[in-house]
Design a protein around this motif. Structure first.
Motif, PDB file in Angstrom:
ATOM      1  N   ARG A   5       0.829  -1.195   0.000  1.00  0.00           N
ATOM      2  CA  ARG A   5       0.000   0.000   0.000  1.00  0.00           C
ATOM      3  C   ARG A   5       0.871   1.255   0.000  1.00  0.00           C
ATOM      4  O   ARG A   5       0.618   2.210  -0.736  1.00  0.00           O
ATOM      5  N   TYR A 223      -7.293   0.439  19.759  1.00  0.00           N
ATOM      6  CA  TYR A 223      -6.606  -0.797  19.414  1.00  0.00           C
ATOM      7  C   TYR A 223      -5.409  -1.062  20.316  1.00  0.00           C
ATOM      8  O   TYR A 223      -4.990  -2.208  20.469  1.00  0.00           O
ATOM      9  N   MET A 230      -5.469  -8.191  25.273  1.00  0.00           N
ATOM     10  CA  MET A 230      -5.072  -9.487  24.717  1.00  0.00           C
ATOM     11  C   MET A 230      -3.814 -10.008  25.389  1.00  0.00           C
ATOM     12  O   MET A 230      -3.375 -11.118  25.105  1.00  0.00           O
ATOM     13  N   ARG A 232      -0.687  -8.333  25.406  1.00  0.00           N
ATOM     14  CA  ARG A 232       0.583  -7.927  24.832  1.00  0.00           C
ATOM     15  C   ARG A 232       1.350  -7.065  25.831  1.00  0.00           C
ATOM     16  O   ARG A 232       0.770  -6.270  26.550  1.00  0.00           O
ATOM     17  N   HIS A 241       2.278  -1.668  17.504  1.00  0.00           N
ATOM     18  CA  HIS A 241       1.178  -0.746  17.205  1.00  0.00           C
ATOM     19  C   HIS A 241       1.600   0.715  17.237  1.00  0.00           C
ATOM     20  O   HIS A 241       1.295   1.473  16.330  1.00  0.00           O
ATOM     21  N   ASN A 245       2.306   3.127  13.720  1.00  0.00           N
ATOM     22  CA  ASN A 245       1.290   4.138  13.485  1.00  0.00           C
ATOM     23  C   ASN A 245       1.793   5.550  13.691  1.00  0.00           C
ATOM     24  O   ASN A 245       1.064   6.514  13.444  1.00  0.00           O
ATOM     25  N   ILE A 327      -3.890   6.785   4.425  1.00  0.00           N
ATOM     26  CA  ILE A 327      -4.516   6.047   5.508  1.00  0.00           C
ATOM     27  C   ILE A 327      -5.699   6.823   6.058  1.00  0.00           C
ATOM     28  O   ILE A 327      -6.767   6.290   6.287  1.00  0.00           O
ATOM     29  N   GLY A 330      -8.594   6.801   3.843  1.00  0.00           N
ATOM     30  CA  GLY A 330      -9.078   5.450   3.579  1.00  0.00           C
ATOM     31  C   GLY A 330      -8.923   5.070   2.127  1.00  0.00           C
ATOM     32  O   GLY A 330      -9.704   4.305   1.582  1.00  0.00           O
TER      33      GLY A 330
ATOM     34  N   LEU B 137      -9.504  -0.934  15.625  1.00  0.00           N
ATOM     35  CA  LEU B 137      -8.694  -1.787  14.760  1.00  0.00           C
ATOM     36  C   LEU B 137      -7.495  -0.991  14.267  1.00  0.00           C
ATOM     37  O   LEU B 137      -7.642   0.138  13.800  1.00  0.00           O
ATOM     38  N   ASP B 138      -6.317  -1.586  14.362  1.00  0.00           N
ATOM     39  CA  ASP B 138      -5.096  -0.906  13.924  1.00  0.00           C
ATOM     40  C   ASP B 138      -5.146  -0.685  12.410  1.00  0.00           C
ATOM     41  O   ASP B 138      -5.206  -1.647  11.643  1.00  0.00           O
ATOM     42  N   PRO B 139      -5.134   0.582  11.959  1.00  0.00           N
ATOM     43  CA  PRO B 139      -5.296   0.853  10.516  1.00  0.00           C
ATOM     44  C   PRO B 139      -4.155   0.321   9.660  1.00  0.00           C
ATOM     45  O   PRO B 139      -4.279   0.254   8.442  1.00  0.00           O
ATOM     46  N   ARG B 140      -3.033  -0.054  10.280  1.00  0.00           N
ATOM     47  CA  ARG B 140      -1.888  -0.515   9.494  1.00  0.00           C
ATOM     48  C   ARG B 140      -1.872  -2.021   9.302  1.00  0.00           C
ATOM     49  O   ARG B 140      -0.983  -2.550   8.649  1.00  0.00           O
ATOM     50  N   LEU B 141      -2.801  -2.704   9.939  1.00  0.00           N
ATOM     51  CA  LEU B 141      -2.795  -4.163   9.828  1.00  0.00           C
ATOM     52  C   LEU B 141      -3.940  -4.618   8.935  1.00  0.00           C
ATOM     53  O   LEU B 141      -4.986  -3.970   8.874  1.00  0.00           O
ATOM     54  N   GLU B 149      -3.984 -11.517  15.756  1.00  0.00           N
ATOM     55  CA  GLU B 149      -3.103 -10.950  16.783  1.00  0.00           C
ATOM     56  C   GLU B 149      -3.195 -11.677  18.135  1.00  0.00           C
ATOM     57  O   GLU B 149      -2.160 -12.072  18.675  1.00  0.00           O
ATOM     58  N   TYR B 183      -7.788  -3.744   4.478  1.00  0.00           N
ATOM     59  CA  TYR B 183      -7.472  -2.941   5.663  1.00  0.00           C
ATOM     60  C   TYR B 183      -8.775  -2.435   6.283  1.00  0.00           C
ATOM     61  O   TYR B 183      -9.777  -2.288   5.585  1.00  0.00           O
ATOM     62  N   SER B 185      -9.812   0.384   7.011  1.00  0.00           N
ATOM     63  CA  SER B 185     -10.401   1.587   6.430  1.00  0.00           C
ATOM     64  C   SER B 185     -11.294   1.270   5.244  1.00  0.00           C
ATOM     65  O   SER B 185     -12.049   2.118   4.796  1.00  0.00           O
TER      66      SER B 185
END
Lengths: 332, 452
Positions: A5, A223, A230, A232, A241, A245, A327, A330, B137-141, B149, B183, B185
């Motif tokens: 991407r 997230y 979870m 982590r 994360h 980001n 990003i 979108g 939700l992580d936008p990069r995954l 995960e 993704y 998005s």
């Protein structure tokens, strides 16, 4: 490491944005020039020739009439002082080729700039991420230190550091010369360690500030909370994360900071703290006394600085436009 | 000082609740989560000046002495206005916040301790679905990475097995597996929320905390998500703590409902009981606020739309500043008609909150045609504003009120308040209402319940 991407976004931006294309081309040229300096430079940049001093660039200069003492009496003579293609951008006070010196200068500048950038990127990102993610006392202590560094002018701190550490240089063997491909060129690249370290010491704080604010923004996203529920670990959350980001603005800033590093490095060389005399700033300082007669001595390295800085800034804009909105909006 | 008084009150009251306080050993197998006198206060950062003066930072009492339990396989709905502490409650149960006081026991084990020593183990038993599908939700995954995960963190089986499990989960929540490389998005809100649910299910938890999972969605999508939640509850034998401000959603999904107001439980009862026979005036108001019902109870509306700040919650019953049925004073000096009492109480609240200061009075008098701002006029205007009749039916009460009004007209708000402080004090202001047992599983914290 670079996702599909991201690559699409960068290519698309390259297509649609002419200025970005120019910037990228300039940067690539600079990198190419710096990397293949021994091949591209027409002369040994350190080779002095007292019979060929102050030669103007090719197609410039010409016949000039001067009055001077010849055989005991004053005579008006016509001298041919036109530039030649042997030294396309002329020669300096010691008869060294200006173009070759500028090409080698690119090498020094890029070496210092990229190394200092990597160092500040690593240090700044780790400190900023830690401060932003953990917050509280950790944040206060780290960021107050950053504020102190930021409060001083960058050049002042670097000068002080150079004064304290003293000049320290590494000589890196030039692969082209060592392998025997090219002869008559300097056998070593000079890497001014002190200057690089001193520059990194003032640049990392900018990175740290941006990294911190990004970390604070991202850590409040749900997230991150989800990753915590979870199971982590904090380090895992930062790595998986928070860092991915927040990397975009950090990278953009880092790119643009490369330009200011080049300027700081040149300023230091100009002031005589070079550690090497194959540097743009050094050449500008050398040519300063002859600005009236031999303008090219200072102008040519100056132009190289401008090209590098403008190229880097345009490239930084490209990165910003390509990585960010893709990003947020979108888009694919 | 004020802070300390409030703290001791809150602790006392929660200990005096009549929900039986069992010890850890007595816990029956049916109970999955047991929350006991849970308090979570947020503290403002102490600034330099606070530190120098060694001032205590201000506390926000997000959750203040809450006790309840969640049985295995049931859905406990939590309703309340925004800012009542619902989300803080959920996050404290998840161990994301350390409780200020009190405990959360998950299957008999203290969550705060468990999370400190081994968060991973706890993560396998309780998961959370978040409110905002655009931020959870992580936008990069890619979707695959997102759902995988938890499996990756817990190293569940080999890689191919994990991917299979991801596909299984994705299909279960109603998405196609060919979307896995997209993704977040690129998805709609409802699809994202499905991914959130799939991720929460990945570790096969026993408890799912649903923190307003549908409030950011369209009504039609809401219904789909609710149906999905209902299906997987049976399939995976899940317990839900379902948080929402939407009563119709709560009613649809919940077995029992808990109503919260300013960090406290005001009523808890089986779903149908709450909706058919609410005992607490706040619950009644909440129910009547749904468009289909009449917006009042007993012909009276909520007096004051401002929710008090949890930084400085009202003393006694926290709802008394808005309650339409405040209990009249129980001393024998004065007697009130209910209508009169409410008007007088309104006067008192206005006086206390500073909404009857000199400027305001001038303004009120000017609004009337009486131009002169003399005592009689002011008194009359105030009576009119608060709805107090010209003379109260009880002569003692009338005397007290008149004294107070005179003081107010002279511009002395403090004396005005002092005059009515003792005689016009409602038990609701003094006393923290104990949680009363009404019927099987139905508890309410209101003094009126006690009186009846």
């Amino acid at each position: 490491m670079i996702s599909k991407r991201t690559r699409t976004a960068v290519l698309k931006e390259l297509h649609s944005n002419k200025l970005a294309t120019v910037g990228t081309a300039l940067i690539l040229c600079m990198l190419f020039v710096g990397m293949f300096a021994p091949v591209l430079a027409p002369h040994d940049p350190t080779q002095q020739d007292n019979s060929q001093t102050h030669q103007p660039p090719a197609f410039m200069g010409g016949e000039t009439e001067t009055t001077r003492l010849v055989d005991g009496e004053m005579q008006t003579v016509t001298e041919d002082n036109s530039g030649s293609l042997t030294h396309p951008l002329g020669t300096d006070t010691n008869g060294r080729d200006v173009l070759s010196r500028a090409i080698y200068g690119a090498r020094t500048s890029l070496l210092v700039a990229l190394t200092a950038m990597m160092a500040s990127l690593i240090l700044g990102t780790s400190v900023g991420m830690t401060a932003g993610y953990f917050g509280g006392k950790t944040d206060t202590i780290l960021m107050r230190f950053v504020d102190v560094v930021l409060a001083f002018p960058a050049l002042l701190i670097t000068l002080a550091m150079i004064g304290v550490i003293g000049p320290l240089t590494f000589f890196i063997p030039d692969p082209f010369v060592t392998s025997g491909l090219i002869t008559d060129r300097p056998t070593h690249m000079v890497f001014p360690v002190t200057i690089t370290a001193a520059i990194a010491a003032v640049i990392w704080v900018w990175i740290a500030r941006v990294a911190r604010s990004e970390a604070i923004r991202v850590k409040n996203e749900e997230y991150v909370t989800a990753a915590r529920t979870m199971g982590r670990s904090n380090f895992g959350i930062i790595r998986k994360h928070v860092l991915p980001n927040s990397i975009t603005p950090i990278l953009v800033l880092a790119t643009i900071q490369v330009a200011s590093i080049i300027i700081i490095e040149s300023s230091l060389s100009f002031l005589g703290f070079a550690g090497t005399n194959l540097s743009w700033g050094y050449d500008i300082a050398q040519g300063r006394d002859y600005l009236g007669t031999s303008w090219w001595l200072s102008t040519i390295p100056g132009l190289f600085i401008v090209i590098a800085v403008v190229g880097i800034n345009l490239f930084g804009d490209l990165l910003r436009d390509a990585l960010d909105p893709g990003i947020d909006r979108g888009e694919v | 000082m004020e802070v300390q008084v409030l703290m001791s009150e809150s602790t006392n009251s929660s200990r005096s609740t009549d929900i039986p306080s069992t010890t850890i050993e007595e816990i029956d197998l049916d109970t999955l989560v047991r929350v006991d006198n849970l308090c979570k206060y947020y503290e403002d950062d102490r600034g330099l000046i606070d530190w120098a003066l060694s001032r205590d930072p201000e506390k926000v009492r997000a959750v203040d002495g809450v006790s309840f339990e969640i049985k295995r396989g049931e859905t406990l709905g939590v309703v309340g206005e925004s800012g009542c502490g619902k989300s803080t409650l959920a996050r404290t149960i998840m161990g994301l916040h350390q409780p200020t006081e009190g405990t959360v026991l998950f299957a008999g084990k203290n969550v705060a301790e468990q999370v400190k020593s081994d968060r991973k183990r706890f993560a396998r038993r309780a998961q959370i679905v978040f409110q905002d599908p655009s931020s959870c939700l992580d936008p990069r995954l890619t979707l695959r990475e997102i759902v995988r995960e938890p499996l990756d963190i817990h190293k569940v089986g080999p890689k191919p097995h994990r991917n299979e499990r991801v596909e299984e989960l994705i299909e279960r929540v109603g998405l196609a597996t060919d979307q896995l490389d997209r993704y977040p998005s690129e998805l709609s809100g409802g699809q994202r929320q499905r991914i959130g649910i799939a991720r929460a299910l990945a570790l096969d938890p026993e408890l799912l905390l649903l923190d307003e999972p549908t409030s950011a969605l369209d009504v039609s999508v809401q219904a789909q998500i609710l149906n999905l939640l209902q299906e997987i509850q049976e399939e995976y034998n899940l317990s839900y703590l379902f948080i929402s401000h939407d009563l119709s959603v709560i009613r649809y999904l919940s077995d029992r409902v808990m109503v919260m107001y300013l960090g406290k439980i005001v009523e808890i009862a089986p779903s149908e009981v709450i909706f058919e026979e609410p005992a607490h005036p706040y619950t009644e108001i909440l129910l009547s606020s749904t468009p289909s019902k009449k917006a009042n109870i007993d012909g009276k509306q909520v007096r004051n739309a401002d929710i008090p700040s949890p930084r400085n919650p009202p003393r006694g019953c926290r709802f008394h500043t808005r309650c339409p049925v405040v209990v009249p004073p129980d001393n024998h000096n004065v007697e009130f008609e209910q209508d009169e009492w409410l008007a007088v109480f309104d006067y008192k609240l206005r006086l206390r909150s500073g909404r009857l200061d000199t400027n305001k009075l001038t303004e009120l008098v000017e609004l009337q045609d009486n131009k002169t701002e003399n005592q009689t006029n002011i008194k009359e205007v105030v009576r009119e504003t608060c709805g107090i009749p010209q003379t109260l039916s009880d002569s003692t009460a009338e005397e007290v009120l008149d004294d107070s009004l005179s003081a107010l007209a002279d511009g002395d708000t403090e004396t005005a308040l002092e005059c009515i402080a003792v005689d016009f004090e409602s038990p609701c202001e003094k006393q923290n209402p104990p949680v009363m047992h009404i019927s099987e599983g139905h508890h309410s914290a209101c003094l009126r319940t006690e009186n009846e």
